[in-house]
Motif scaffolding. Structure first.
Motif, PDB file in Angstrom:
ATOM      1  N   HIS A   1       6.498  -1.573   7.634  1.00 26.84           N
ATOM      2  CA  HIS A   1       7.296  -1.928   6.456  1.00 26.84           C
ATOM      3  C   HIS A   1       8.334  -0.835   6.193  1.00 26.84           C
ATOM      4  CE1 HIS A   1       8.509  -3.353   2.564  1.00 26.84           C
ATOM      5  NE2 HIS A   1       7.651  -4.368   2.635  1.00 26.84           N
ATOM      6  N   PRO A   2       9.624  -1.169   6.172  1.00 25.30           N
ATOM      7  CA  PRO A   2      10.672  -0.152   6.018  1.00 25.30           C
ATOM      8  C   PRO A   2      10.563   0.668   4.736  1.00 25.30           C
ATOM      9  CG  PRO A   2      11.612  -2.258   6.711  1.00 25.30           C
ATOM     10  CD  PRO A   2      10.183  -2.519   6.347  1.00 25.30           C
ATOM     11  N   ALA A   3       9.967   0.098   3.685  1.00 19.87           N
ATOM     12  CA  ALA A   3       9.916   0.800   2.397  1.00 19.87           C
ATOM     13  C   ALA A   3       9.171   2.122   2.482  1.00 19.87           C
ATOM     14  CB  ALA A   3       9.274  -0.093   1.338  1.00 19.87           C
ATOM     15  N   ILE A   4       8.233   2.249   3.412  1.00 18.32           N
ATOM     16  CA  ILE A   4       7.476   3.508   3.486  1.00 18.32           C
ATOM     17  C   ILE A   4       8.363   4.659   3.961  1.00 18.32           C
ATOM     18  CG2 ILE A   4       5.318   2.269   3.916  1.00 18.32           C
ATOM     19  CD1 ILE A   4       5.453   3.255   6.822  1.00 18.32           C
ATOM     20  N   ALA A   5       9.560   4.323   4.477  1.00 21.44           N
ATOM     21  CA  ALA A   5      10.517   5.356   4.885  1.00 21.44           C
ATOM     22  C   ALA A   5      11.759   5.325   4.004  1.00 21.44           C
ATOM     23  CB  ALA A   5      10.907   5.171   6.349  1.00 21.44           C
TER      24      ALA A   5
ATOM     25  N   TYR B   1       0.850  -1.194   0.000  1.00 23.90           N
ATOM     26  CA  TYR B   1       0.000   0.000   0.000  1.00 23.90           C
ATOM     27  C   TYR B   1       0.888   1.247   0.000  1.00 23.90           C
ATOM     28  CZ  TYR B   1      -3.843   3.119   1.351  1.00 23.90           C
ATOM     29  OH  TYR B   1      -4.789   4.115   1.384  1.00 23.90           O
ATOM     30  N   GLY B   2       0.576   2.172  -0.907  1.00 23.32           N
ATOM     31  CA  GLY B   2       1.341   3.408  -1.007  1.00 23.32           C
ATOM     32  C   GLY B   2       2.276   3.446  -2.195  1.00 23.32           C
ATOM     33  N   PHE B   3       2.466   2.281  -2.852  1.00 24.70           N
ATOM     34  CA  PHE B   3       3.390   2.216  -3.982  1.00 24.70           C
ATOM     35  C   PHE B   3       2.703   1.631  -5.209  1.00 24.70           C
ATOM     36  CE2 PHE B   3       6.130   2.334  -0.291  1.00 24.70           C
ATOM     37  CZ  PHE B   3       7.133   3.211  -0.678  1.00 24.70           C
TER      38      PHE B   3
ATOM     39  N   ALA C   1      10.601   8.196   0.231  1.00 23.95           N
ATOM     40  CA  ALA C   1      10.146   7.996   1.606  1.00 23.95           C
ATOM     41  C   ALA C   1       8.789   8.670   1.781  1.00 23.95           C
ATOM     42  CB  ALA C   1      11.158   8.572   2.590  1.00 23.95           C
ATOM     43  N   ILE C   2       7.789   7.878   2.097  1.00 26.33           N
ATOM     44  CA  ILE C   2       6.452   8.438   2.326  1.00 26.33           C
ATOM     45  C   ILE C   2       6.406   9.154   3.670  1.00 26.33           C
ATOM     46  CG2 ILE C   2       4.017   7.842   2.656  1.00 26.33           C
ATOM     47  CD1 ILE C   2       4.410   5.556   0.670  1.00 26.33           C
TER      48      ILE C   2
ATOM     49  N   MET D   1       6.390  -3.064  -7.374  1.00 21.92           N
ATOM     50  CA  MET D   1       6.930  -3.991  -6.383  1.00 21.92           C
ATOM     51  C   MET D   1       8.336  -3.606  -5.929  1.00 21.92           C
ATOM     52  SD  MET D   1       4.409  -6.118  -6.138  1.00 21.92           S
ATOM     53  CE  MET D   1       5.047  -7.589  -5.355  1.00 21.92           C
ATOM     54  N   ALA D   2       8.961  -2.671  -6.626  1.00 25.54           N
ATOM     55  CA  ALA D   2      10.312  -2.242  -6.252  1.00 25.54           C
ATOM     56  C   ALA D   2      10.281  -1.040  -5.311  1.00 25.54           C
ATOM     57  CB  ALA D   2      11.121  -1.896  -7.504  1.00 25.54           C
ATOM     58  N   TYR D   3       9.092  -0.545  -5.001  1.00 28.88           N
ATOM     59  CA  TYR D   3       8.906   0.578  -4.084  1.00 28.88           C
ATOM     60  C   TYR D   3       9.613   1.845  -4.588  1.00 28.88           C
ATOM     61  CZ  TYR D   3       8.294  -3.681  -1.330  1.00 28.88           C
ATOM     62  OH  TYR D   3       7.939  -4.936  -0.907  1.00 28.88           O
ATOM     63  N   ARG D   4       9.478   2.094  -5.893  1.00 32.98           N
ATOM     64  CA  ARG D   4      10.123   3.267  -6.485  1.00 32.98           C
ATOM     65  C   ARG D   4       9.122   4.335  -6.908  1.00 32.98           C
ATOM     66  NH1 ARG D   4      15.574   3.526  -5.402  1.00 32.98           N
ATOM     67  NH2 ARG D   4      16.215   1.377  -4.996  1.00 32.98           N
ATOM     68  N   ARG D   5       7.874   3.939  -7.108  1.00 28.85           N
ATOM     69  CA  ARG D   5       6.863   4.894  -7.554  1.00 28.85           C
ATOM     70  C   ARG D   5       5.736   4.960  -6.523  1.00 28.85           C
ATOM     71  NH1 ARG D   5       4.299   3.134 -12.037  1.00 28.85           N
ATOM     72  NH2 ARG D   5       5.234   1.054 -12.009  1.00 28.85           N
ATOM     73  N   VAL D   6       5.564   6.132  -5.948  1.00 31.01           N
ATOM     74  CA  VAL D   6       4.567   6.326  -4.895  1.00 31.01           C
ATOM     75  C   VAL D   6       3.192   6.572  -5.507  1.00 31.01           C
ATOM     76  CG1 VAL D   6       3.839   7.845  -3.004  1.00 31.01           C
ATOM     77  CG2 VAL D   6       6.252   7.208  -3.252  1.00 31.01           C
TER      78      VAL D   6
END
Length: 324
Positions: free
Chosen positions: A67-71, A5-7, A88-89, A10-15
């Protein structure tokens, strides 16, 4: 594997900004020590929905905020937080503050201590079906080990083996201490411990590599029109299984770090007063498996070689297998 959620990817690069604002709002409320049920009630009322379109539940939101990805972070193989260079969200300091509020960090919310069992889960097995034995108190409350019958959630067990924990642990301890008392064995303890810790480190690296492959798999699936959902799920499942098995075995082997190295004049006395983690470490160092078979008769309290088979660890064998 659903996206976080928030991305968008799957690579957590696009918010996905419409979801990111919900994360920021939830994080702000959590930093004010608002409980998760209250936060999710607010989010649902405001129209926020999960990635699957469902209503928010406290445990689901807790997992997102943990989840660390949100930061813009990830955990390395030693569970340390490191920056990924991704967006970082929420700020890192907010993320760490929320993590510090988890129940495990709150002395008032920690679980009551559970009754300890000596034989680790992977080591104790059913002699009939080879399923791992679980801890299972009897109806009278005494500790016990049991092969649980097969269910849809936990398939495989035969349910035909149960043994009193005190009797089994005493039997195992007597034989392990007798083996440790042999001069040729005690002289190799330090070397054997280092060997198993090295194996654990290799397993950790294997799990970390599998995690990287799993992450890349998600990126490739998002970018490639040629990969089917079925193929993605099969590969993801295989990697998940590899990670789970490697980390589980690594945790088992890492228990040997608590084994004392050096001359112990009175092993029996040491064992009597040693902490449980040190005792478990000794068992992991000495044994690969403890197989338990059914009692000769119902209610029998006899524990002998016909009931319990001890499989001694062959030092050096596993290291050769892992490095092969």
């Amino acid at each position: 594997m659903p996206r976080l959620y928030g991305f968008e990817d799957m690579a957590y690069r696009r918010v996905r900004e419409s979801e990111a604002e919900g994360i920021r709002a939830a994080a702000s409320r959590r930093l004010l020590k608002q409980p998760y049920p209250a936060i999710t009630e607010w989010m649902n009322a405001e129209g926020y929905r999960t990635t699957r379109g469902g209503l928010w539940k406290p445990d689901v939101l807790a997992n997102v905020l943990d989840h660390p990805a949100i930061a813009g972070l990830e955990e390395d193989e030693n569970r340390n937080l490191v920056e990924t260079g991704g967006p970082a969200i929420i700020p890192r300091e907010d993320f760490e503050a929320i993590r510090a509020m988890r129940p495990v960090h709150d002395p008032d919310k920690q679980r009551a201590p559970q009754r300890e069992y000596l034989i680790p889960g992977l080591m104790g097995t059913c002699g009939l079906c080879t399923t791992s034995l679980g801890s299972s108190p009897s109806n009278r409350g005494s500790r016990g080990y049991r092969c649980a019958p097969s269910t849809a959630q936990h398939p495989g067990g035969c349910g035909k083996v149960r043994i009193n924990a005190d009797l089994l642990e005493t039997y195992v301890a007597e034989h392990v201490l007798a083996e440790l008392a042999k001069p040729d064995v005690s002289a190799l303890i330090g070397q054997a411990r280092d060997e198993l810790l090295a194996q654990a480190a290799l397993l950790r690296k294997e799990a970390a590599a599998a995690r990287r492959r799993q992450k890349k798999l998600g990126v490739d699936y998002g970018r490639s029109p040629d990969m089917s959902l079925k193929a993605f799920r099969a590969a993801d499942k295989e990697l998940t299984q590899l990670i789970r098995e490697s980390e589980t075995k690594a945790r088992l082997l890492e228990q040997v770090k608590h084994v004392p190295v050096g001359d112990i004049p009175d092993l029996v006395r040491w064992w009597k007063h040693a902490p449980m983690r040190a005792k478990k470490g000794v068992l992991v160092l000495m044994l690969e498996k403890v197989a338990v078979y059914p009692a000769a008769s119902r209610g029998s309290r006899t524990v002998d070689a016909d009931r319990v088979a001890l499989h001694w660890r062959q030092w050096g064998a596993e290291a050769e297998e892992l490095s092969a």
